[in-house]
Structures are given as structure tokens and as C-alpha cells.
Scaffold this active site. Structure first.
Site, PDB file in Angstrom:
ATOM      1  N   ASP A   1      27.117  27.060 -76.019  1.00 12.29           N
ATOM      2  CA  ASP A   1      27.119  25.580 -75.542  1.00 12.29           C
ATOM      3  C   ASP A   1      27.461  26.378 -73.790  1.00 12.29           C
ATOM      4  O   ASP A   1      28.504  27.364 -73.852  1.00 12.29           O
ATOM      5  CB  ASP A   1      27.902  24.182 -75.694  1.00 12.29           C
ATOM      6  CG  ASP A   1      27.215  22.790 -75.202  1.00 12.29           C
ATOM      7  OD1 ASP A   1      26.931  22.182 -75.507  1.00 12.29           O
ATOM      8  OD2 ASP A   1      27.592  23.113 -73.737  1.00 12.29           O
TER       9      ASP A   1
ATOM     10  N   ASN B   1      25.211  14.355 -82.437  1.00 15.98           N
ATOM     11  CA  ASN B   1      24.805  13.171 -80.968  1.00 15.98           C
ATOM     12  C   ASN B   1      23.477  12.552 -81.603  1.00 15.98           C
ATOM     13  O   ASN B   1      22.661  13.662 -81.183  1.00 15.98           O
ATOM     14  CB  ASN B   1      25.300  13.584 -79.305  1.00 15.98           C
ATOM     15  CG  ASN B   1      26.362  14.066 -79.197  1.00 15.98           C
ATOM     16  OD1 ASN B   1      27.253  13.346 -79.964  1.00 15.98           O
ATOM     17  ND2 ASN B   1      26.809  14.968 -78.649  1.00 15.98           N
TER      18      ASN B   1
ATOM     19  N   GLY C   1      25.410   9.682 -76.520  1.00 16.79           N
ATOM     20  CA  GLY C   1      25.060  11.235 -75.776  1.00 16.79           C
ATOM     21  C   GLY C   1      24.225  12.131 -75.568  1.00 16.79           C
ATOM     22  O   GLY C   1      24.395  13.387 -75.545  1.00 16.79           O
ATOM     23  N   GLN C   2      22.999  12.010 -76.704  1.00 16.28           N
ATOM     24  CA  GLN C   2      22.367  13.039 -76.992  1.00 16.28           C
ATOM     25  C   GLN C   2      20.764  12.976 -75.589  1.00 16.28           C
ATOM     26  O   GLN C   2      20.955  12.121 -75.227  1.00 16.28           O
ATOM     27  CB  GLN C   2      21.149  12.447 -78.129  1.00 16.28           C
ATOM     28  CG  GLN C   2      20.057  13.856 -78.932  1.00 16.28           C
ATOM     29  CD  GLN C   2      19.112  13.801 -79.803  1.00 16.28           C
ATOM     30  OE1 GLN C   2      19.416  12.572 -80.491  1.00 16.28           O
ATOM     31  NE2 GLN C   2      18.496  14.535 -79.940  1.00 16.28           N
TER      32      GLN C   2
ATOM     33  N   HIS D   1      19.936  19.258 -82.832  1.00 19.68           N
ATOM     34  CA  HIS D   1      21.283  20.825 -82.514  1.00 19.68           C
ATOM     35  C   HIS D   1      22.666  19.915 -83.599  1.00 19.68           C
ATOM     36  O   HIS D   1      23.159  18.862 -83.106  1.00 19.68           O
ATOM     37  CB  HIS D   1      21.794  20.868 -81.520  1.00 19.68           C
ATOM     38  CG  HIS D   1      21.865  20.071 -80.285  1.00 19.68           C
ATOM     39  ND1 HIS D   1      20.421  18.944 -79.566  1.00 19.68           N
ATOM     40  CD2 HIS D   1      23.187  19.099 -79.475  1.00 19.68           C
ATOM     41  CE1 HIS D   1      21.228  18.549 -78.913  1.00 19.68           C
ATOM     42  NE2 HIS D   1      22.207  18.444 -78.917  1.00 19.68           N
TER      43      HIS D   1
ATOM     44  N   HIS E   1      26.314  20.482 -82.858  1.00 20.91           N
ATOM     45  CA  HIS E   1      27.437  21.197 -82.079  1.00 20.91           C
ATOM     46  C   HIS E   1      28.736  21.604 -83.432  1.00 20.91           C
ATOM     47  O   HIS E   1      28.708  20.829 -83.969  1.00 20.91           O
ATOM     48  CB  HIS E   1      28.383  19.982 -81.597  1.00 20.91           C
ATOM     49  CG  HIS E   1      27.269  19.883 -80.238  1.00 20.91           C
ATOM     50  ND1 HIS E   1      27.636  19.513 -78.899  1.00 20.91           N
ATOM     51  CD2 HIS E   1      26.524  17.909 -80.302  1.00 20.91           C
ATOM     52  CE1 HIS E   1      26.639  19.057 -78.443  1.00 20.91           C
ATOM     53  NE2 HIS E   1      26.200  18.410 -79.431  1.00 20.91           N
TER      54      HIS E   1
HETATM   55  P1  AMP Z   1      23.739  16.581 -76.544  1.00 24.23           P
HETATM   56  O1  AMP Z   1      23.849  16.542 -75.458  1.00 24.23           O
HETATM   57  O2  AMP Z   1      24.812  16.596 -77.847  1.00 24.23           O
HETATM   58  O3  AMP Z   1      22.451  16.475 -76.564  1.00 24.23           O
HETATM   59  O4  AMP Z   1      23.865  17.942 -76.637  1.00 24.23           O
HETATM   60  C1  AMP Z   1      23.182  19.134 -75.816  1.00 24.23           C
HETATM   61  C2  AMP Z   1      24.372  20.598 -75.336  1.00 24.23           C
HETATM   62  O5  AMP Z   1      23.184  21.466 -74.765  1.00 24.23           O
HETATM   63  C3  AMP Z   1      25.326  20.137 -74.147  1.00 24.23           C
HETATM   64  O6  AMP Z   1      26.411  20.265 -75.023  1.00 24.23           O
HETATM   65  C4  AMP Z   1      24.505  20.733 -72.825  1.00 24.23           C
HETATM   66  O7  AMP Z   1      25.785  21.263 -72.076  1.00 24.23           O
HETATM   67  C5  AMP Z   1      24.092  22.080 -73.879  1.00 24.23           C
HETATM   68  N1  AMP Z   1      23.489  22.459 -73.615  1.00 24.23           N
HETATM   69  C6  AMP Z   1      22.290  22.401 -72.779  1.00 24.23           C
HETATM   70  N2  AMP Z   1      21.560  23.309 -71.823  1.00 24.23           N
HETATM   71  C7  AMP Z   1      21.886  24.149 -72.279  1.00 24.23           C
HETATM   72  C8  AMP Z   1      21.814  25.595 -72.463  1.00 24.23           C
HETATM   73  N3  AMP Z   1      20.339  26.343 -71.133  1.00 24.23           N
HETATM   74  N4  AMP Z   1      22.150  26.314 -72.991  1.00 24.23           N
HETATM   75  C9  AMP Z   1      23.635  26.340 -73.625  1.00 24.23           C
HETATM   76  N5  AMP Z   1      23.458  25.047 -73.903  1.00 24.23           N
HETATM   77  C10 AMP Z   1      22.382  24.021 -72.984  1.00 24.23           C
END
Ligand code: AMP
Ligand code: ZN
Length: 113
Positions: A30, A86, A92-93, A99, A101
Site C-alpha cells: 500500500d 472497506n 472508506g472505500q 481489495h 488489506h
Molecule cells: P480503500 O480506501 O479501502 O479503497 O483502500 C485503497 C488503498 O489503496 C488505500 O490504502 C491507498 O493508500 C491505496 N492506494 C491508492 N493508490 C495506490 C497505488 N497507486 N499504489 C498502492 N496503493 C495505493
């Protein structure tokens, strides 16, 4: 999906720090880690989120979680880690490609905020 960020990561069009890959799943660090380990595990098939998943995606969802368990074992964080999905903007998605986490390597509070 052409303009999905995580589909683009799978295709190598957007750089990522890859952690694991197999036929069905892809995992990477992440960008904004919430712990010493914070890895995202995604299905290679574009699924928008858990609420959009269908019965035929059940095995894929399981495979994402098994990949998370494999990575946790490799990193010796089996004394405590969390897998989180999420679901929806209010939880918070922010990326609409399903995905998991994987967060660990530190003490985790319950309930999460
Ligand atoms: P969510 O908020 O559950 O949708 O999680 C999305 C996650 O993607 C967050 O924890 C971000 O930090 C992560 N994220 C967004 N863009 C990238 C990227 N280019 N590479 C790696 N992680 C990312
Ligand atoms: Zn996608």
C-alpha cells in the site's frame, strides 16, 4: 477495466511494489501504509467491491484471503494481523476494484474506527 487504477497496476501500466502474484491474484505494498505490513491483495478479475461480488466470485475471494495468509506467514506476523475489506464510500472505500488489506506488524485496536 481500462481506466481502473488497480487493473492498470496488474497490467504494469502503473508502478507498484509487487509482493506476490499467482494465476488469480496480485498483491502489492500500500502506498500509504497503516502499519509495518500493509499489503493489498486483489483479484486479477475486475470486481468493483464486495457488494458487487457474485456467487461465481466466491473462490476468488477465498484465494485473496489465502494469499493474505501466505504473505503473513512469510513475514512472520502471525501473532496478529488483520484482513479488511472497506465496502462503500462511508467505510472508506476509495478504489473501486475489490481489495483485501493485510495489516500487521503492530498491535491492532478493536473496534477499528
Ligand atoms: P480503500 O480506501 O479501502 O479503497 O483502500 C485503497 C488503498 O489503496 C488505500 O490504502 C491507498 O493508500 C491505496 N492506494 C491508492 N493508490 C495506490 C497505488 N497507486 N499504489 C498502492 N496503493 C495505493
Ligand atoms: Zn479493476
Amino acid at each position: 477495466m481500462a481506466d481502473c487504477l488497480f487493473c492498470r497496476i496488474i497490467r504494469g501500466e502503473v508502478p507498484s511494489r509487487k509482493v506476490y502474484e499467482d494465476e488469480n491474484t496480485f498483491a502489492f505494498e500500500d502506498l500509504n501504509p497503516q502499519g509495518p505490513t500493509h499489503v493489498l491483495i486483489i483479484p486479477k478479475k475486475h470486481i468493483t467491491g464486495l457488494k458487487e461480488a457474485r456467487a461465481e466470485d466466491a473462490e476468488l475471494l477465498g484465494r485473496c484471503h489465502l494469499a493474505a495468509a501466505h504473505i503473513a506467514r512469510e513475514r512472520s506476523i502471525e501473532d496478529g494481523y488483520r484482513t479488511v475489506l472497506n465496502v462503500g464510500p462511508r467505510a472508506g472505500q476509495s478504489v473501486f476494484h475489490l481489495h483485501v488489506h493485510l495489516i500487521g506488524g503492530r498491535s491492532l485496536q478493536w473496534p477499528p474506527g
